[in-house]
Design a protein around this motif. Structure first.
Motif, PDB file in Angstrom:
ATOM      1  N   HIS A  59       8.000  18.352 -13.365  1.00  0.00           N
ATOM      2  CA  HIS A  59       7.305  17.133 -13.778  1.00  0.00           C
ATOM      3  C   HIS A  59       5.813  17.385 -13.884  1.00  0.00           C
ATOM      4  CE1 HIS A  59       6.069  12.889 -13.819  1.00  0.00           C
ATOM      5  NE2 HIS A  59       7.287  12.687 -14.283  1.00  0.00           N
ATOM      6  N   VAL A  60       5.218  16.841 -14.940  1.00  0.00           N
ATOM      7  CA  VAL A  60       3.796  17.104 -15.187  1.00  0.00           C
ATOM      8  C   VAL A  60       2.887  16.100 -14.504  1.00  0.00           C
ATOM      9  CG1 VAL A  60       4.200  18.314 -17.356  1.00  0.00           C
ATOM     10  CG2 VAL A  60       3.892  15.820 -17.360  1.00  0.00           C
ATOM     11  N   GLY A  61       3.445  15.121 -13.802  1.00  0.00           N
ATOM     12  CA  GLY A  61       2.617  14.206 -13.024  1.00  0.00           C
ATOM     13  C   GLY A  61       2.179  12.963 -13.754  1.00  0.00           C
ATOM     14  N   LEU A  62       2.673  12.757 -14.982  1.00  0.00           N
ATOM     15  CA  LEU A  62       2.337  11.538 -15.710  1.00  0.00           C
ATOM     16  C   LEU A  62       3.238  10.388 -15.278  1.00  0.00           C
ATOM     17  CD1 LEU A  62       2.003  12.939 -19.347  1.00  0.00           C
ATOM     18  CD2 LEU A  62       0.129  12.222 -17.842  1.00  0.00           C
ATOM     19  N   LYS A  63       2.727   9.159 -15.397  1.00  0.00           N
ATOM     20  CA  LYS A  63       3.591   8.005 -15.211  1.00  0.00           C
ATOM     21  C   LYS A  63       4.583   7.959 -16.363  1.00  0.00           C
ATOM     22  CE  LYS A  63       0.308   5.265 -12.573  1.00  0.00           C
ATOM     23  NZ  LYS A  63      -0.445   3.991 -12.454  1.00  0.00           N
ATOM     24  N   GLU A  64       5.704   7.283 -16.133  1.00  0.00           N
ATOM     25  CA  GLU A  64       6.796   7.335 -17.097  1.00  0.00           C
ATOM     26  C   GLU A  64       6.376   6.836 -18.478  1.00  0.00           C
ATOM     27  OE1 GLU A  64      10.644   8.395 -18.293  1.00  0.00           O
ATOM     28  OE2 GLU A  64       9.442   8.900 -16.538  1.00  0.00           O
ATOM     29  N   PRO A 111      -2.110  15.899 -13.491  1.00  0.00           N
ATOM     30  CA  PRO A 111      -1.475  16.005 -14.810  1.00  0.00           C
ATOM     31  C   PRO A 111      -2.209  16.966 -15.736  1.00  0.00           C
ATOM     32  CG  PRO A 111      -1.590  13.707 -14.128  1.00  0.00           C
ATOM     33  CD  PRO A 111      -2.400  14.490 -13.143  1.00  0.00           C
ATOM     34  N   ALA A 112      -3.525  16.953 -15.662  1.00  0.00           N
ATOM     35  CA  ALA A 112      -4.299  17.852 -16.525  1.00  0.00           C
ATOM     36  C   ALA A 112      -3.964  19.309 -16.213  1.00  0.00           C
ATOM     37  CB  ALA A 112      -5.796  17.592 -16.341  1.00  0.00           C
ATOM     38  N   ARG A 113      -3.943  19.642 -14.929  1.00  0.00           N
ATOM     39  CA  ARG A 113      -3.651  21.021 -14.547  1.00  0.00           C
ATOM     40  C   ARG A 113      -2.245  21.429 -14.979  1.00  0.00           C
ATOM     41  NH1 ARG A 113      -1.178  23.603 -10.361  1.00  0.00           N
ATOM     42  NH2 ARG A 113      -0.694  21.635  -9.304  1.00  0.00           N
ATOM     43  N   LYS A 114      -1.277  20.552 -14.745  1.00  0.00           N
ATOM     44  CA  LYS A 114       0.110  20.899 -15.055  1.00  0.00           C
ATOM     45  C   LYS A 114       0.352  20.961 -16.560  1.00  0.00           C
ATOM     46  CE  LYS A 114       2.318  19.443 -10.793  1.00  0.00           C
ATOM     47  NZ  LYS A 114       3.455  18.727 -10.170  1.00  0.00           N
ATOM     48  N   LEU A 115      -0.260  20.071 -17.331  1.00  0.00           N
ATOM     49  CA  LEU A 115      -0.078  20.097 -18.784  1.00  0.00           C
ATOM     50  C   LEU A 115      -0.735  21.334 -19.392  1.00  0.00           C
ATOM     51  CD1 LEU A 115      -0.509  16.319 -19.615  1.00  0.00           C
ATOM     52  CD2 LEU A 115       1.512  17.709 -20.091  1.00  0.00           C
TER      53      LEU A 115
END
Length: 753
Positions: free
Chosen positions: A431-436, A469-473
């Protein structure tokens, strides 16, 4: 005049059937003919003049009840006497529930028992409402897992008198899942507002009412002369209380079970009830045994006896193959891949004209079945498995398949709806950490393009996103850019994706327990190992997987049985194959616990049950002996292999299969273990063996010893272990953690003090 007992009954069976009228505790080994024995016991009591209306037989489920009713009818139906009532625990509880409503002790309830669908829907609503915000996206993705966990937790609480907080701690859930405590209370409030009861409440509510109201204790007690309970090793606190209250001071109670087969602790079962509590609370019961098995031969009996003798929480009962029981072959296979051995065994069985339905492959955890299932599909060997457990349809395998389609350049040939599904999958695994809502919007953006998804992700305005989310994306974007139009082996693609996206760390961060995290990670690794074995590119691998999926969807396939060990209780097959006899799976120590010895005893009982499911042949699969760790992280052969004393069990068992005359002398290759000497004494044979100290089949791993000595730090004792490490409390006072992979380099055994 009482009917003479059949001549084929053993002396043990005869003694149980004709015993006096008193409390009795019967320890019955696997395949011991207990159903026949209990039916004849009831017939004997009826012919002695006992009133069938004052006799009650309690069974654990409808199937067992129906089987026993048929057996009792065949044994005693010709007497012309009335037969006793045979009920499940829940049916008995339901009858009491309705009575307590009439007496005014419990509120009335809607007649329809809550269905699983109704419970799951309410649990889903409460999970969404009560779980922390950080889990909401994962809950939406893994709805089924979260609903099943919460529903199971509610039922588990209702097997015990312990507060819900205590049950939560015993289950080993992390703090982020503490909402389950509030969920239990909220579910109960909803249920009572709507006057509904669940299957679990059929026992829980009336037993709790009896427990809290002395007038009810007097109302239900002393109505029966005899109560008989089967499978008592599976008893939980609530069932034990119900038995105690119904029996009162009047009823003589007979319980039958095998503490060595207690494997449902996760449902609230406790071996203590059959080991100690029954004898403490039902004064001086007659202790009897059914120690002969009619299911498997001497070799399996010896293996099982050797294994389970290492447990301390048990009755000292030696299982012995009855002389009428056919021989059972046992084979130990050493291989780097379990599926290689399984394929050879199954194909040889099929080529010999034997039905595949006679074969069962029993795994400790479902992730073990992934490479096995894929190999069976590839060879077009039919198999049966739970419909929701098929390897190709797990979340993990579907996500990696989407990745392969993207990286193999197949986006242009996919419909936009399929590209949308692939984009969602990549953004969720890990999961990239964004809300659904944000995740769905980004997935829709990617789905509009049929190439260059990595570049699209790297073009995002990362300043508008949160740090995580920025780091994971960015990681995902760079990974997809590097793997774009990937031409190497598909296995390498999966390996690079897992590393670049920190896939396994992501799985662990969201898993409910260590055990569930390991299951998901091992599913990925099992799938990756299968793909690596194909040694093809992503495009060819996808074509192969698509063909396998089509084959797996074919209905009514029949074939061999794939099952976990926990699901095999009460079942048997002509041929049983047990893969994974290695430290990684047996014992399975992924679950955190403060009592590692108790956990290992539980795992030993589980293997004991699996061993005793066979009739004609048993195949065990382990790793080659080696001090070099395998790539998949296991630490070589299981400690249980050492405990089985395989070669010694095979040696004596094979000679006993030849049915030697009483008093015959058998020559053994190794000194006899205590189990072998006891078994031979019972078989009335003499042993001629070396006199040196017994050397069983090699020593177990060093961390299985109670005492160790470290080359630098000195002596200490093992206090805990996990799948890959163990803790040692040194005599100096220091406690340290060590990797199992390198333990052999600096630890050696030290005799217990």
């Amino acid at each position: 005049m009482p009917t003479a007992l059949p001549p084929h009954l053993t002396d043990e069976q005869h003694a149980i059937i004709t015993a006096g009228y008193e409390h009795a505790l019967i320890t019955a080994v696997a395949g011991s003919g207990k159903t026949t024995t209990l039916a004849w016991r009831i017939r004997y009591l009826l012919e002695q003049g006992h009133d069938p209306t004052r006799m009650l037989v309690l069974m654990f489920n409808r199937s067992a009840r129906d089987d026993f009713q048929k057996k009792l009818q065949s044994v005693a139906g010709d007497t012309g006497l009335g037969l006793p009532e045979i009920r499940t625990y829940h049916a008995m509880g339901y009858r009491l529930y309705k009575r307590f409503v009439r007496e005014g002790y419990l509120p009335d309830f809607v007649a329809d028992i809550l269905s699983d669908q109704e419970i799951n829907f309410q649990v889903w609503l409460l999970t969404r409402q009560l779980a922390p915000e950080a889990l909401q996206d994962e809950i939406k993705r893994a709805k089924k897992d979260y609903v099943e966990t919460a529903a199971h937790f509610i039922d588990l609480v209702k097997t015990t008198l312990s507060p819900v907080e205590i049950v939560f701690e015993q289950m080993g859930y992390g703090d982020k899942h503490r909402y389950l405590i509030d969920l239990f209370h909220s579910f109960e409030q909803w249920r009572k507002r709507n006057a509904r009861i669940s299957y679990a409440d059929m026992l829980y509510e009336p037993v709790m009412a009896i427990h809290q109201n002395p007038p009810l204790q007097r109302l239900v007690a002393n109505k029966m002369d005899l109560v008989m309970v089967d499978e008592y090793q599976d008893t939980n606190e609530i069932q034990h209380l119900l038995l105690r209250y119904i029996a009162g001071e009047r009823a003589r109670v007979t319980v039958v079970g095998d503490p060595d087969q207690t494997i449902y602790e996760f449902r609230g079962a406790q071996p203590d009830f059959i080991l100690t509590r029954f004898s403490e609370e039902f004064e001086s019961p007659l202790e009897q045994t059914l120690s002969y098995t009619f299911r498997y031969g001497h070799r399996v009996a010896l293996l099982a006896n050797h294994l389970i003798s290492h447990n301390t929480g048990r009755k000292d009962v030696l299982c012995h193959a009855h002389p009428s029981t056919p021989a059972t072959d046992i084979q130990l296979h050493r291989a780097d891949e379990d599926s290689d051995v399984i394929l050879k065994l199954v194909e040889a069985h099929r080529d010999g004209g034997q039905p595949l339905e006679a074969v069962a492959v029993l795994v400790r955890v479902w992730s073990q079945s992934v490479p096995i299932e894929l190999r069976l599909l590839a060879r077009q060997i039919p198999y049966r498995i739970d419909s929701n457990k098929g390897a190709l349809f797990t979340r993990e395998v579907e996500a990696i398949t989407h990745l392969m389609r993207v990286c193999a350049g197949q986006l242009p040939i996919l419909a936009e709806s399929d590209r949308l599904e692939a984009a969602r999958s990549l953004l969720r695994f890990p999961h990239v950490g964004l809300k659904e809502v944000e995740l769905q919007s980004l997935a829709q953006l990617l789905a509009r393009f049929d190439r260059d998804w990595g570049a699209r992700l790297l073009d995002l305005d990362f300043d508008a996103l949160g740090p995580m989310p920025a780091r994971k994306l960015k990681k995902l974007g760079r990974c997809l850019l590097d793997l774009d139009d990937f031409r190497g082996p598909a296995g390498d693609l999966i390996d690079r994706y897992a590393g670049d996206t920190e896939l396994f760390e992501g799985i662990r961060s969201l898993a409910m327990t260590h055990e569930s995290a390991d299951e998901r990670i091992d599913t990925v690794r099992g799938f990756q190992a299968y793909i690596e074995g194909l040694d093809v590119g992503a495009g060819e691998a996808l074509a192969h997987l698509d063909a396998l999926r089509q084959q797996a969807r074919q209905p009514g396939r029949g074939g061999i049985q794939l099952s976990t060990m926990h699901r095999t209780k009460g079942l048997e097959w002509p041929v049983v194959i047990i893969p994974g006899l290695q430290e990684k799976y047996l014992p399975y120590t992924a679950r955190q616990t403060d009592d590692i010895r108790s956990l290992v005893e539980s795992e030993r009982r589980l293997l004991y049950v699996a061993l005793t499911r066979t009739r004609h042949a048993l195949h065990l699969i382990t790793r080659h002996d080696s001090n070099t760790p395998h790539l998949d992280g296991d630490q070589g052969p299981s400690r249980f292999l050492h405990e089985l004393c395989f070669s010694a069990s095979s040696d004596l068992g094979r000679q006993l299969d030849a049915q030697p005359e009483p008093g015959a002398t058998l020559t053994l290759e190794k000194p006899p273990t205590t189990v072998i000497q006891r078994y031979a004494d019972r078989a009335a044979v003499q042993l001629d063996a070396p006199e040196t100290s017994a050397d069983t089949d090699g020593a177990g791993p060093v961390w299985t010893e109670s005492r160790l000595i470290h080359a630098v730090l000195g002596p200490g004792r093992v206090t805990d272990e996990s799948d890959s490490a163990f803790d040692v409390a040194f005599d100096s006072g220091e406690t340290l953690t060590f990797s199992k992979k390198s333990a052999h380099l600096y630890f050696r055994r030290l005799a217990s003090s």
